[in-house]
Design an enzyme around this catalytic site. Structure first.
Site, PDB file in Angstrom:
ATOM      1  N   GLN A  37       5.037 -11.243  -0.400  1.00 19.34           N
ATOM      2  CA  GLN A  37       5.133 -12.149  -2.188  1.00 19.34           C
ATOM      3  C   GLN A  37       6.196 -10.947  -2.956  1.00 19.34           C
ATOM      4  OE1 GLN A  37       1.416 -13.187  -3.837  1.00 19.34           O
ATOM      5  NE2 GLN A  37       0.490 -11.213  -2.928  1.00 19.34           N
TER       6      GLN A  37
ATOM      7  N   ILE B 195       8.991   1.313   9.903  1.00 18.31           N
ATOM      8  CA  ILE B 195       8.742   2.219   9.326  1.00 18.31           C
ATOM      9  C   ILE B 195       7.724   2.947   9.978  1.00 18.31           C
ATOM     10  CG2 ILE B 195       8.678   0.914   6.758  1.00 18.31           C
ATOM     11  CD1 ILE B 195       5.684   0.649   5.702  1.00 18.31           C
TER      12      ILE B 195
ATOM     13  N   ALA C 283       3.128  -1.885   2.992  1.00 17.22           N
ATOM     14  CA  ALA C 283       2.627  -2.302   3.277  1.00 17.22           C
ATOM     15  C   ALA C 283       1.094  -2.730   4.213  1.00 17.22           C
ATOM     16  CB  ALA C 283       1.810  -1.508   1.760  1.00 17.22           C
ATOM     17  N   TYR C 284      -0.240  -1.875   4.575  1.00 20.65           N
ATOM     18  CA  TYR C 284      -0.486  -3.283   5.123  1.00 20.65           C
ATOM     19  C   TYR C 284      -1.906  -3.546   4.665  1.00 20.65           C
ATOM     20  CZ  TYR C 284      -4.722  -3.425   8.389  1.00 20.65           C
ATOM     21  OH  TYR C 284      -5.681  -3.563   9.554  1.00 20.65           O
TER      22      TYR C 284
ATOM     23  N   THR D 247      -1.935   0.994  -5.646  1.00 18.29           N
ATOM     24  CA  THR D 247      -2.699  -0.722  -6.019  1.00 18.29           C
ATOM     25  C   THR D 247      -4.222  -0.681  -6.601  1.00 18.29           C
ATOM     26  OG1 THR D 247      -4.625  -2.356  -4.547  1.00 18.29           O
ATOM     27  CG2 THR D 247      -3.918  -0.086  -3.485  1.00 18.29           C
TER      28      THR D 247
ATOM     29  N   TYR E  45      -8.909   0.700   3.449  1.00 14.10           N
ATOM     30  CA  TYR E  45      -7.582   0.663   2.687  1.00 14.10           C
ATOM     31  C   TYR E  45      -7.264   1.550   1.539  1.00 14.10           C
ATOM     32  CZ  TYR E  45      -4.019  -2.122  -0.851  1.00 14.10           C
ATOM     33  OH  TYR E  45      -2.677  -2.533  -1.272  1.00 14.10           O
TER      34      TYR E  45
END
Length: 220
Positions: free
Chosen positions: A11, A37, A60-61, A101, A125
């Site tokens: 997004q 990546i 990213a995960y 984040t 995470y």
């Protein structure tokens, strides 16, 4: 200026590419199918061939809960993948923007976190994203670390879409009311990112829309 955006199908990456093109900037978005990546040779080849002036690393995960049981994949993407991208950027002297984040913090306290606050992630995470930040600071000189929170947009999946979908089939929804954050629209965030990447104001930034609420307030 030539920009490369990873995570183009997500997004935020989608809106960053759209904003760049709207301004007439040479900007390319790349998805996982085009650039793995987690494969260092693949990263090196791609970056050497494309030679962007700056890389905006949105890939990213991001499955926060799933990360606890899928640690290997989370680490490979958020830590190793970030290191490979950073090293490749360093090789061609490209600016590097890493999208991080609010999960790098423990969420405790009653005041908004500031850039100078010491990260203390409590989940896997968040830990991998913080490790990614540390890697960037070690490898790249010209870096932006941009921490974002509660992101929602038109492309990809997010909290807003989930609530709207559930509301069509359920009469009542239970949403936590003791966690506060700043919902942030990717369209607004993309404009900020494109503004920032064209400067040399390197460092760590917290980027969100104004105000804050609980998840329950957001759902309402």
């Amino acid at each position: 200026m030539k920009l490369l955006v990873t995570g183009y199908t997500g997004q935020l990456g989608y809106d960053v590419v759209r904003e760049g093109k709207k301004r007439g900037i040479h900007i390319d978005g790349v998805s996982r199918s085009e650039l793995d990546i987690t494969n260092q040779a693949n990263v090196n080849h791609y970056i050497q061939a494309s030679r962007p002036d700056a890389i905006i690393h949105c890939a990213a995960y991001t499955a926060v809960d799933k990360a606890e049981d899928d640690k290997e994949s989370c680490w490979e993407t958020n830590v190793l993948g970030t290191k490979y991208m950073a090293k490749a950027a360093k090789e061609i002297d490209a600016k590097f923007m890493y999208i991080s984040t609010d999960y790098v913090f423990d969420g405790k306290g009653e005041e908004p976190f500031k850039e100078a606050d010491t990260p203390d992630p409590i989940g896997y995470y968040g830990q991998t994203k913080y490790e990614g930040e540390n890697a960037i600071k070690e490898i790249v000189d010209k870096y932006f670390i941009v921490r974002i929170s509660w992101v929602f947009g038109v492309n990809g999946s997010n909290f807003v879409k989930t609530m709207l979908r559930l509301s069509e089939t359920k009469d009542e929804l239970n949403v936590v009311g003791d966690q506060y954050g700043s919902p942030t629209y990717t369209f607004d965030l993309a404009r900020l990112i494109i503004d920032m990447i064209q400067t040399d104001k390197y460092g760590i930034y917290h980027a969100s829309n104004e105000g804050f609420c609980t998840w329950a307030d957001f759902a309402k």
